[in-house]
Design a protein around this motif. Structure first.
Motif, PDB file in Angstrom:
ATOM      1  N   ILE A  96       0.859  -1.183   0.000  1.00 56.25           N
ATOM      2  CA  ILE A  96       0.000   0.000   0.000  1.00 56.25           C
ATOM      3  C   ILE A  96       0.893   1.230   0.000  1.00 56.25           C
ATOM      4  CG2 ILE A  96      -1.751   1.301   1.275  1.00 56.25           C
ATOM      5  CD1 ILE A  96      -2.751  -1.377   2.361  1.00 56.25           C
ATOM      6  N   VAL A  97       0.615   2.145  -0.903  1.00 55.21           N
ATOM      7  CA  VAL A  97       1.406   3.364  -1.027  1.00 55.21           C
ATOM      8  C   VAL A  97       1.011   4.332   0.086  1.00 55.21           C
ATOM      9  CG1 VAL A  97       1.876   5.368  -2.498  1.00 55.21           C
ATOM     10  CG2 VAL A  97       1.606   3.091  -3.523  1.00 55.21           C
ATOM     11  N   ARG A  98       2.034   4.870   0.756  1.00 54.94           N
ATOM     12  CA  ARG A  98       1.832   5.912   1.760  1.00 54.94           C
ATOM     13  C   ARG A  98       2.708   7.101   1.387  1.00 54.94           C
ATOM     14  NH1 ARG A  98      -2.689   4.336   3.121  1.00 54.94           N
ATOM     15  NH2 ARG A  98      -2.871   2.576   4.509  1.00 54.94           N
ATOM     16  N   GLY A  99       2.135   8.270   1.393  1.00 54.55           N
ATOM     17  CA  GLY A  99       2.898   9.468   1.090  1.00 54.55           C
ATOM     18  C   GLY A  99       2.750   9.893  -0.358  1.00 54.55           C
ATOM     19  N   ARG A 100       3.520  10.921  -0.724  1.00 53.49           N
ATOM     20  CA  ARG A 100       3.368  11.557  -2.040  1.00 53.49           C
ATOM     21  C   ARG A 100       4.612  11.451  -2.912  1.00 53.49           C
ATOM     22  NH1 ARG A 100       1.521  17.420  -1.235  1.00 53.49           N
ATOM     23  NH2 ARG A 100       1.601  17.189  -3.452  1.00 53.49           N
ATOM     24  N   SER A 101       5.617  10.686  -2.482  1.00 51.68           N
ATOM     25  CA  SER A 101       6.889  10.698  -3.205  1.00 51.68           C
ATOM     26  C   SER A 101       6.820  10.072  -4.594  1.00 51.68           C
ATOM     27  CB  SER A 101       7.980   9.996  -2.392  1.00 51.68           C
ATOM     28  OG  SER A 101       7.761   8.606  -2.341  1.00 51.68           O
ATOM     29  N   MET A 102       5.803   9.285  -4.886  1.00 57.28           N
ATOM     30  CA  MET A 102       5.710   8.653  -6.208  1.00 57.28           C
ATOM     31  C   MET A 102       4.592   9.240  -7.064  1.00 57.28           C
ATOM     32  SD  MET A 102       8.268   6.765  -6.589  1.00 57.28           S
ATOM     33  CE  MET A 102       7.863   5.849  -8.075  1.00 57.28           C
ATOM     34  N   GLY A 152      -2.537   5.606  -0.669  1.00 53.93           N
ATOM     35  CA  GLY A 152      -3.640   4.654  -0.590  1.00 53.93           C
ATOM     36  C   GLY A 152      -3.720   3.670  -1.743  1.00 53.93           C
ATOM     37  N   ASP A 153      -2.961   3.892  -2.820  1.00 50.75           N
ATOM     38  CA  ASP A 153      -2.969   2.927  -3.923  1.00 50.75           C
ATOM     39  C   ASP A 153      -2.503   1.568  -3.421  1.00 50.75           C
ATOM     40  OD1 ASP A 153      -3.921   4.587  -5.903  1.00 50.75           O
ATOM     41  OD2 ASP A 153      -1.963   4.934  -6.840  1.00 50.75           O
ATOM     42  N   ARG A 154      -3.111   0.530  -3.917  1.00 56.55           N
ATOM     43  CA  ARG A 154      -2.721  -0.845  -3.603  1.00 56.55           C
ATOM     44  C   ARG A 154      -1.982  -1.415  -4.800  1.00 56.55           C
ATOM     45  NH1 ARG A 154      -7.404  -4.215  -2.677  1.00 56.55           N
ATOM     46  NH2 ARG A 154      -8.241  -2.988  -4.382  1.00 56.55           N
ATOM     47  N   ARG A 198      -0.811  -1.622 -10.421  1.00 58.45           N
ATOM     48  CA  ARG A 198      -1.633  -0.941  -9.414  1.00 58.45           C
ATOM     49  C   ARG A 198      -3.037  -1.527  -9.515  1.00 58.45           C
ATOM     50  NH1 ARG A 198      -1.871   5.116 -10.248  1.00 58.45           N
ATOM     51  NH2 ARG A 198      -2.912   4.416 -12.119  1.00 58.45           N
ATOM     52  N   LEU A 199      -3.590  -1.894  -8.379  1.00 57.78           N
ATOM     53  CA  LEU A 199      -4.919  -2.491  -8.363  1.00 57.78           C
ATOM     54  C   LEU A 199      -5.972  -1.388  -8.401  1.00 57.78           C
ATOM     55  CD1 LEU A 199      -4.171  -5.183  -5.658  1.00 57.78           C
ATOM     56  CD2 LEU A 199      -4.323  -5.505  -8.139  1.00 57.78           C
ATOM     57  N   PRO A 200      -7.087  -1.646  -9.058  1.00 55.74           N
ATOM     58  CA  PRO A 200      -8.135  -0.614  -9.112  1.00 55.74           C
ATOM     59  C   PRO A 200      -8.718  -0.361  -7.725  1.00 55.74           C
ATOM     60  CG  PRO A 200      -8.877  -2.647 -10.147  1.00 55.74           C
ATOM     61  CD  PRO A 200      -7.452  -2.850  -9.762  1.00 55.74           C
ATOM     62  N   ARG A 201      -9.069   0.890  -7.491  1.00 57.46           N
ATOM     63  CA  ARG A 201      -9.726   1.247  -6.229  1.00 57.46           C
ATOM     64  C   ARG A 201     -11.208   0.975  -6.359  1.00 57.46           C
ATOM     65  NH1 ARG A 201      -7.373   6.442  -3.209  1.00 57.46           N
ATOM     66  NH2 ARG A 201      -5.197   5.837  -3.238  1.00 57.46           N
ATOM     67  N   ARG A 202     -11.786   0.593  -5.246  1.00 52.58           N
ATOM     68  CA  ARG A 202     -13.224   0.368  -5.236  1.00 52.58           C
ATOM     69  C   ARG A 202     -13.941   1.690  -5.474  1.00 52.58           C
ATOM     70  NH1 ARG A 202     -14.017  -3.846  -0.270  1.00 52.58           N
ATOM     71  NH2 ARG A 202     -12.662  -5.412  -1.133  1.00 52.58           N
ATOM     72  N   GLY A 203     -14.947   1.643  -6.316  1.00 51.88           N
ATOM     73  CA  GLY A 203     -15.735   2.832  -6.584  1.00 51.88           C
ATOM     74  C   GLY A 203     -15.089   3.794  -7.551  1.00 51.88           C
ATOM     75  N   ARG A 204     -13.909   3.456  -8.070  1.00 53.91           N
ATOM     76  CA  ARG A 204     -13.208   4.315  -9.021  1.00 53.91           C
ATOM     77  C   ARG A 204     -13.060   3.564 -10.327  1.00 53.91           C
ATOM     78  NH1 ARG A 204      -7.199   6.597  -8.069  1.00 53.91           N
ATOM     79  NH2 ARG A 204      -8.059   8.207  -6.777  1.00 53.91           N
ATOM     80  N   ARG A 205     -13.253   4.223 -11.429  1.00 58.93           N
ATOM     81  CA  ARG A 205     -13.111   3.580 -12.735  1.00 58.93           C
ATOM     82  C   ARG A 205     -11.819   3.950 -13.387  1.00 58.93           C
ATOM     83  NH1 ARG A 205     -18.750   2.642 -15.448  1.00 58.93           N
ATOM     84  NH2 ARG A 205     -19.881   2.181 -13.598  1.00 58.93           N
TER      85      ARG A 205
END
Length: 103
Positions: free
Chosen positions: A8-14, A21-23, A96-103
């Motif tokens: 799980i991505v934490r922070g803004r460096s990427m 929050g990206d998985r 990167r896995l899709p987020r729920r509720g996001r297309r």
């Protein structure tokens, strides 16, 4: 042997590649590839251990890999800590896995 896992991505460096929050689906034991993103263990800092991080490997250099962040305004990378030893390149990001509720 390659084992699949998640990060799980934490922070803004990427950013903009990945946001907080990206998985990610990752492959432990996969061969490092220049230009691709990987999960790496950064060396301890002046205030103690740093968390594992997602960084882009830009080149193989003496002592390991040069790992950089995509957002030059945030985070820590090889410009601060130097080369990342090959043993500290923990996994290669596959997707990167899709987020729920996001297309």
């Amino acid at each position: 042997m390659i084992r699949l896992g998640f990060a799980i991505v934490r922070g803004r460096s990427m950013e903009p590649t990945y946001v907080d929050g990206d998985r990610l689906l990752v492959a432990h034991g996969a061969r490092p590839v220049a230009g691709r993103t990987h999960v790496v263990a950064l060396p301890d800092g002046p205030h103690g251990p740093r968390p594992v991080a997602v960084k882009r490997l830009s080149a193989r250099v003496p002592g390991g890999w040069w790992a950089v962040r995509d957002n030059p305004d945030e985070g820590v990378d090889s410009r601060t800590v130097g080369a990342i030893p090959e043993a500290d390149v923990l996994a290669r990001v596959l997707v990167r896995l899709p987020r729920r509720g996001r297309r």
